[in-house]
Design an enzyme around this catalytic site. Structure first.
Site, PDB file in Angstrom:
ATOM      1  N   ASP A 105      46.615  43.875  24.533  1.00 53.20           N
ATOM      2  CA  ASP A 105      46.116  44.362  23.257  1.00 53.20           C
ATOM      3  C   ASP A 105      46.870  45.641  22.949  1.00 53.20           C
ATOM      4  OD1 ASP A 105      43.002  43.916  21.769  1.00 53.20           O
ATOM      5  OD2 ASP A 105      44.269  45.630  21.235  1.00 53.20           O
ATOM      6  N   THR A 116      41.245  38.486  12.113  1.00 53.21           N
ATOM      7  CA  THR A 116      41.740  37.948  10.841  1.00 53.21           C
ATOM      8  C   THR A 116      40.740  38.340   9.762  1.00 53.21           C
ATOM      9  OG1 THR A 116      40.649  35.886  11.450  1.00 53.21           O
ATOM     10  CG2 THR A 116      43.029  35.968  11.733  1.00 53.21           C
ATOM     11  N   ALA A 165      28.914  32.210  20.541  1.00 48.26           N
ATOM     12  CA  ALA A 165      28.167  33.151  19.703  1.00 48.26           C
ATOM     13  C   ALA A 165      27.990  34.434  20.501  1.00 48.26           C
ATOM     14  CB  ALA A 165      26.809  32.567  19.320  1.00 48.26           C
ATOM     15  N   LEU A 180      35.985  26.349  10.447  1.00 54.47           N
ATOM     16  CA  LEU A 180      35.415  26.892   9.206  1.00 54.47           C
ATOM     17  C   LEU A 180      34.177  26.107   8.801  1.00 54.47           C
ATOM     18  CD1 LEU A 180      38.589  27.525   6.963  1.00 54.47           C
ATOM     19  CD2 LEU A 180      37.314  29.156   8.347  1.00 54.47           C
ATOM     20  N   PHE A 193      28.383  25.261   7.919  1.00 54.91           N
ATOM     21  CA  PHE A 193      27.139  24.488   8.056  1.00 54.91           C
ATOM     22  C   PHE A 193      26.030  25.334   8.697  1.00 54.91           C
ATOM     23  CE2 PHE A 193      27.320  19.769   7.335  1.00 54.91           C
ATOM     24  CZ  PHE A 193      28.467  19.783   6.561  1.00 54.91           C
ATOM     25  N   CYS A 227      31.860  36.447  11.417  1.00 58.40           N
ATOM     26  CA  CYS A 227      32.411  35.124  11.111  1.00 58.40           C
ATOM     27  C   CYS A 227      31.839  34.428   9.880  1.00 58.40           C
ATOM     28  CB  CYS A 227      32.220  34.205  12.307  1.00 58.40           C
ATOM     29  SG  CYS A 227      33.312  34.666  13.658  1.00 58.40           S
ATOM     30  N   PHE A 228      30.513  34.370   9.763  1.00 63.30           N
ATOM     31  CA  PHE A 228      29.935  33.476   8.753  1.00 63.30           C
ATOM     32  C   PHE A 228      30.441  33.762   7.343  1.00 63.30           C
ATOM     33  CE2 PHE A 228      25.840  32.047  11.168  1.00 63.30           C
ATOM     34  CZ  PHE A 228      26.648  31.303  12.010  1.00 63.30           C
ATOM     35  N   ARG A 252      29.299  44.278  12.753  1.00 66.21           N
ATOM     36  CA  ARG A 252      30.069  43.786  11.606  1.00 66.21           C
ATOM     37  C   ARG A 252      29.190  42.945  10.674  1.00 66.21           C
ATOM     38  NH1 ARG A 252      35.392  41.590  14.691  1.00 66.21           N
ATOM     39  NH2 ARG A 252      33.807  41.067  16.243  1.00 66.21           N
TER      40      ARG A 252
HETATM   41  C1  UDX Z   1      37.505  37.121  16.646  1.00 69.40           C
HETATM   42  C2  UDX Z   1      38.452  36.023  16.182  1.00 69.40           C
HETATM   43  O1  UDX Z   1      39.613  36.026  16.915  1.00 69.40           O
HETATM   44  C3  UDX Z   1      38.649  36.135  14.731  1.00 69.40           C
HETATM   45  O2  UDX Z   1      39.436  35.101  14.258  1.00 69.40           O
HETATM   46  C4  UDX Z   1      37.305  35.992  14.145  1.00 69.40           C
HETATM   47  O3  UDX Z   1      37.375  35.767  12.812  1.00 69.40           O
HETATM   48  C5  UDX Z   1      36.509  37.206  14.493  1.00 69.40           C
HETATM   49  O4  UDX Z   1      36.350  37.173  15.845  1.00 69.40           O
HETATM   50  P1  UDX Z   1      37.341  39.384  17.566  1.00 69.40           P
HETATM   51  O5  UDX Z   1      37.701  39.137  18.983  1.00 69.40           O
HETATM   52  O6  UDX Z   1      35.909  39.510  17.231  1.00 69.40           O
HETATM   53  O7  UDX Z   1      38.048  38.310  16.681  1.00 69.40           O
HETATM   54  O8  UDX Z   1      38.115  40.599  16.939  1.00 69.40           O
HETATM   55  P2  UDX Z   1      38.292  42.020  17.500  1.00 69.40           P
HETATM   56  O9  UDX Z   1      37.160  42.379  18.393  1.00 69.40           O
HETATM   57  O10 UDX Z   1      38.650  42.863  16.341  1.00 69.40           O
HETATM   58  O11 UDX Z   1      39.568  41.863  18.480  1.00 69.40           O
HETATM   59  C6  UDX Z   1      40.863  41.647  18.083  1.00 69.40           C
HETATM   60  C7  UDX Z   1      41.806  42.478  18.963  1.00 69.40           C
HETATM   61  O12 UDX Z   1      43.144  42.158  18.648  1.00 69.40           O
HETATM   62  C8  UDX Z   1      41.653  43.986  18.787  1.00 69.40           C
HETATM   63  O13 UDX Z   1      41.319  44.577  20.010  1.00 69.40           O
HETATM   64  C9  UDX Z   1      43.021  44.434  18.282  1.00 69.40           C
HETATM   65  O14 UDX Z   1      43.415  45.686  18.804  1.00 69.40           O
HETATM   66  C10 UDX Z   1      43.918  43.324  18.776  1.00 69.40           C
HETATM   67  N1  UDX Z   1      45.168  43.187  18.021  1.00 69.40           N
HETATM   68  C11 UDX Z   1      45.132  43.005  16.690  1.00 69.40           C
HETATM   69  C12 UDX Z   1      46.382  43.231  18.688  1.00 69.40           C
HETATM   70  O15 UDX Z   1      46.432  43.410  19.903  1.00 69.40           O
HETATM   71  N2  UDX Z   1      47.537  43.052  17.973  1.00 69.40           N
HETATM   72  C13 UDX Z   1      47.543  42.875  16.627  1.00 69.40           C
HETATM   73  O16 UDX Z   1      48.603  42.731  16.020  1.00 69.40           O
HETATM   74  C14 UDX Z   1      46.282  42.853  15.969  1.00 69.40           C
HETATM   75  C1  UDX Z   2      28.718  32.370  15.003  1.00 67.71           C
HETATM   76  C2  UDX Z   2      28.661  30.912  15.466  1.00 67.71           C
HETATM   77  O1  UDX Z   2      27.341  30.618  15.924  1.00 67.71           O
HETATM   78  C3  UDX Z   2      29.676  30.681  16.562  1.00 67.71           C
HETATM   79  O2  UDX Z   2      29.688  29.306  16.930  1.00 67.71           O
HETATM   80  C4  UDX Z   2      31.041  31.094  16.067  1.00 67.71           C
HETATM   81  O3  UDX Z   2      31.998  30.959  17.092  1.00 67.71           O
HETATM   82  C5  UDX Z   2      31.036  32.520  15.571  1.00 67.71           C
HETATM   83  O4  UDX Z   2      30.025  32.691  14.577  1.00 67.71           O
HETATM   84  P1  UDX Z   2      27.784  34.681  15.910  1.00 67.71           P
HETATM   85  O5  UDX Z   2      28.108  35.191  14.549  1.00 67.71           O
HETATM   86  O6  UDX Z   2      28.269  35.420  17.098  1.00 67.71           O
HETATM   87  O7  UDX Z   2      28.327  33.183  16.091  1.00 67.71           O
HETATM   88  O8  UDX Z   2      26.190  34.577  16.069  1.00 67.71           O
HETATM   89  P2  UDX Z   2      25.081  33.557  15.531  1.00 67.71           P
HETATM   90  O9  UDX Z   2      24.117  33.368  16.628  1.00 67.71           O
HETATM   91  O10 UDX Z   2      25.643  32.347  14.934  1.00 67.71           O
HETATM   92  O11 UDX Z   2      24.324  34.418  14.416  1.00 67.71           O
HETATM   93  C6  UDX Z   2      24.929  34.737  13.182  1.00 67.71           C
HETATM   94  C7  UDX Z   2      23.921  35.427  12.293  1.00 67.71           C
HETATM   95  O12 UDX Z   2      22.942  34.509  11.839  1.00 67.71           O
HETATM   96  C8  UDX Z   2      23.152  36.549  12.978  1.00 67.71           C
HETATM   97  O13 UDX Z   2      22.983  37.642  12.094  1.00 67.71           O
HETATM   98  C9  UDX Z   2      21.827  35.900  13.294  1.00 67.71           C
HETATM   99  O14 UDX Z   2      20.783  36.824  13.427  1.00 67.71           O
HETATM  100  C10 UDX Z   2      21.641  35.009  12.084  1.00 67.71           C
HETATM  101  N1  UDX Z   2      20.722  33.883  12.296  1.00 67.71           N
HETATM  102  C11 UDX Z   2      21.003  32.936  13.240  1.00 67.71           C
HETATM  103  C12 UDX Z   2      19.572  33.757  11.511  1.00 67.71           C
HETATM  104  O15 UDX Z   2      19.316  34.601  10.644  1.00 67.71           O
HETATM  105  N2  UDX Z   2      18.754  32.688  11.694  1.00 67.71           N
HETATM  106  C13 UDX Z   2      19.018  31.720  12.626  1.00 67.71           C
HETATM  107  O16 UDX Z   2      18.239  30.759  12.725  1.00 67.71           O
HETATM  108  C14 UDX Z   2      20.185  31.849  13.426  1.00 67.71           C
END
Ligand code: UDX
Ligand code: UDX
Length: 454
Positions: A32, A87, A159, A216, A221, A271-272, A341
């Site tokens: 990283d 991203t 998740a 996506l 969903f 993500c969502f 986030r």
């Molecule tokens: C993930 C998924 O990869 C992303 O597609 C999704 O939409 C969000 O969740 P996440 O691991 O949560 O990403 O992101 P983050 O915690 O921001 O970590 C990304 C890392 O990549 C950071 O530590 C950043 O420093 C690193 N990075 C980014 C690099 O090392 N090089 C780059 O050019 C850009």
């Molecule tokens: C989500 C997807 O579940 C995972 O498969 C994907 O890889 C990344 O995005 P995440 O965002 O980490 O994971 O958590 P998730 O448990 O899905 O919760 C997302 C949000 O929905 C949270 O704010 C949670 O509190 C909310 N949620 C979830 C509700 O409000 N009601 C529910 O019944 C379930």
């Protein structure tokens, strides 16, 4: 076989830790560009809070799991390179506010081509728009010095808060590849990694575009179910129905199923929203405005739910919260993570501050500086906004309590003690439906949940 992962975030870190744990014969290098993050992975205090992750990392780190800022070295040594950089939603130019910003992906592709010293398999872990594999392939091919690259899509479905369990026993692992002999070989190589602990029938292989789009669609969903039940929560409040009873009744239908029907103050997380915006942008780009409009509504309903929650607090407190103290319990976007986030808490705090309430926030895992920066902006101060060291301090003297994150500790607080230290009438708004409202009312609270009568 050597594996490298570029991006040591919420996805790259836990996923690689699990691969290293389950495949002791593979060397896994997580790289990283963020030196502070890498240092944290290498020390005892991991940069992300995820139950059970400490133990996984402790077992593999130094054995076959390594964290470093040496991106070039990681690429050189690797047979398989995972790309798990962030991203975010694009904030400028064409597609601003909706399209995915692919500049990190592109820059990583160029870096891979620059430092590759042999054939490589590149695996997209980051969630990206369909056809991104094409772009990566073009960039690495155009810049390669005779080396061959195969691009695979292997979206992550973990998740946050349950990452370790999700990685240990995933519902499925999805791998998309080009349907050519070279593509098939690359897919088989990646399948062989996961097959060491994931039952073979749970490893699905598809073409590249199906895999990219499935990620996506899965998130769309899931989010759609939450927006659906949240829309019904408003109707429940208006009619005297109880949304948890409705969710239970419909969830017993095996065609609907019980999961992801928990009404809430709104979904958050990285993500969502991002993925749905991305999906709608893609649909529009491919000339499908009706499909885009359909999915846009899922995000619109979520925004509405967040502002509906803060609006309800103001309304119930006799249409004014000016100079009143409101305690906000929980700031992370869900329990068991320190990730904020897109957390609904940010919107709720800002709405209440706009009404000139004194807002006091407590979260067990999110650092105070982060809570402040997310709500007010970096370096901005607001005397109305405080971060409390515990739930009792946050609630002391508050006119109302808003539960925004479903942390387990909020279920077992001494609410009688909290009630005693509040001006009357004392209100509690349970934005997660985790507390027994009848018990609260017995204490004296005017208490309501989401989708439940006051
Ligand atoms: C993930 C998924 O990869 C992303 O597609 C999704 O939409 C969000 O969740 P996440 O691991 O949560 O990403 O992101 P983050 O915690 O921001 O970590 C990304 C890392 O990549 C950071 O530590 C950043 O420093 C690193 N990075 C980014 C690099 O090392 N090089 C780059 O050019 C850009
Ligand atoms: C989500 C997807 O579940 C995972 O498969 C994907 O890889 C990344 O995005 P995440 O965002 O980490 O994971 O958590 P998730 O448990 O899905 O919760 C997302 C949000 O929905 C949270 O704010 C949670 O509190 C909310 N949620 C979830 C509700 O409000 N009601 C529910 O019944 C379930």
């Amino acid at each position: 076989m050597n594996i490298c992962c570029i991006g040591a975030g919420y996805v790259g870190g836990p996923t690689m830790a699990m691969i290293a744990l389950k495949c002791p014969d593979l060397r896994v290098n997580v790289v990283d560009m963020n030196a502070a993050r890498i240092a944290a992975w290498n020390e005892g205090h991991l940069p992300i809070y995820e139950p059970g992750l400490d133990a996984v990392v402790a077992e593999a780190r130094g054995r076959n799991l390594f964290f470093s800022t040496d991106v070039a070295g990681g690429i050189r040594d690797a047979d398989i390179i995972f790309v798990a950089v962030n991203t975010p939603t694009k904030s400028y130019g064409v597609g601003a506010g909706r399209a995915a910003d692919l500049r990190f992906i592109e820059s990583v592709a160029r870096t891979i081509a620059e430092h590759a010293n042999g054939d490589k398999i590149i695996v997209e872990k980051s969630t990206i728009p369909v056809k991104t594999a094409d772009a990566i392939q073009s960039i690495v091919t155009a810049n390669s010095r005779g080396h061959k690259f195969q691009v695979l899509s292997n979206p992550e479905f973990l998740a946050e808060g349950t990452a370790v369990a999700d990685l240990l026993a995933p519902d499925r692992v999805l791998i998309g590849g080009e349907r050519t002999p070279d593509g098939d070989r690359a897919v088989a190589t990646l399948v062989s990694v996961y097959a060491r602990w994931v039952p073979r029938e749970r490893i699905i292989t598809t073409n590249l575009w199906s895999s990219e789009i499935s990620k996506l669609v899965a998130n769309a969903f899931l989010a759609q179910r939450i927006s659906s039940i949240n829309s019904i929560s408003a109707l429940c409040e208006a009619t005297g129905a109880d949304v948890d009873e409705v969710a239970n009744a419909i969830g017993k239908d095996s065609r609907i199923g019980p999961k992801f029907l928990k009404a809430s103050v709104g979904f958050g997380g990285s993500c969502f929203q991002k993925d749905i915006l991305n999906l709608t942008y893609l649909c529009e780009s491919f000339g499908l405005p009706d499909v885009a409009a359909y999915w846009t509504q899922v995000v619109a309903m979520n925004d509405w739910q967040k502002s509906r929650f803060s609006g309800r607090i103001v309304k119930e407190l006799f249409n004014t919260v000016s100079d009143k103290k409101i305690a906000v319990l929980g700031f992370a976007f869900k329990k068991d993570t320190n990730d904020t986030r897109e957390s609904a808490a940010i919107n709720v705090c800002r709405d209440l501050l706009a009404e000139r309430a004194h807002v006091s926030v407590y979260d067990p895992k999110v650092p105070a500086a982060e809570i402040r920066a997310d709500t007010l902006g970096k370096g901005v101060e607001n005397p109305l906004f405080t971060v409390a060291p515990d739930a009792y301090a946050a609630c002391a003297g508050a006119h109302a309590i808003a539960i925004v994150t479903e942390w387990d500790e909020f279920r077992t607080l001494d609410y009688a003690r909290i009630y005693a230290a509040m001006p009357k009438p004392a209100f509690l708004f349970d934005g997660r439906n985790i507390i027994d409202l009848a018990a609260l009312r017995k204490i004296g609270f005017r208490a309501s949940g989401i989708g439940k009568p006051l």
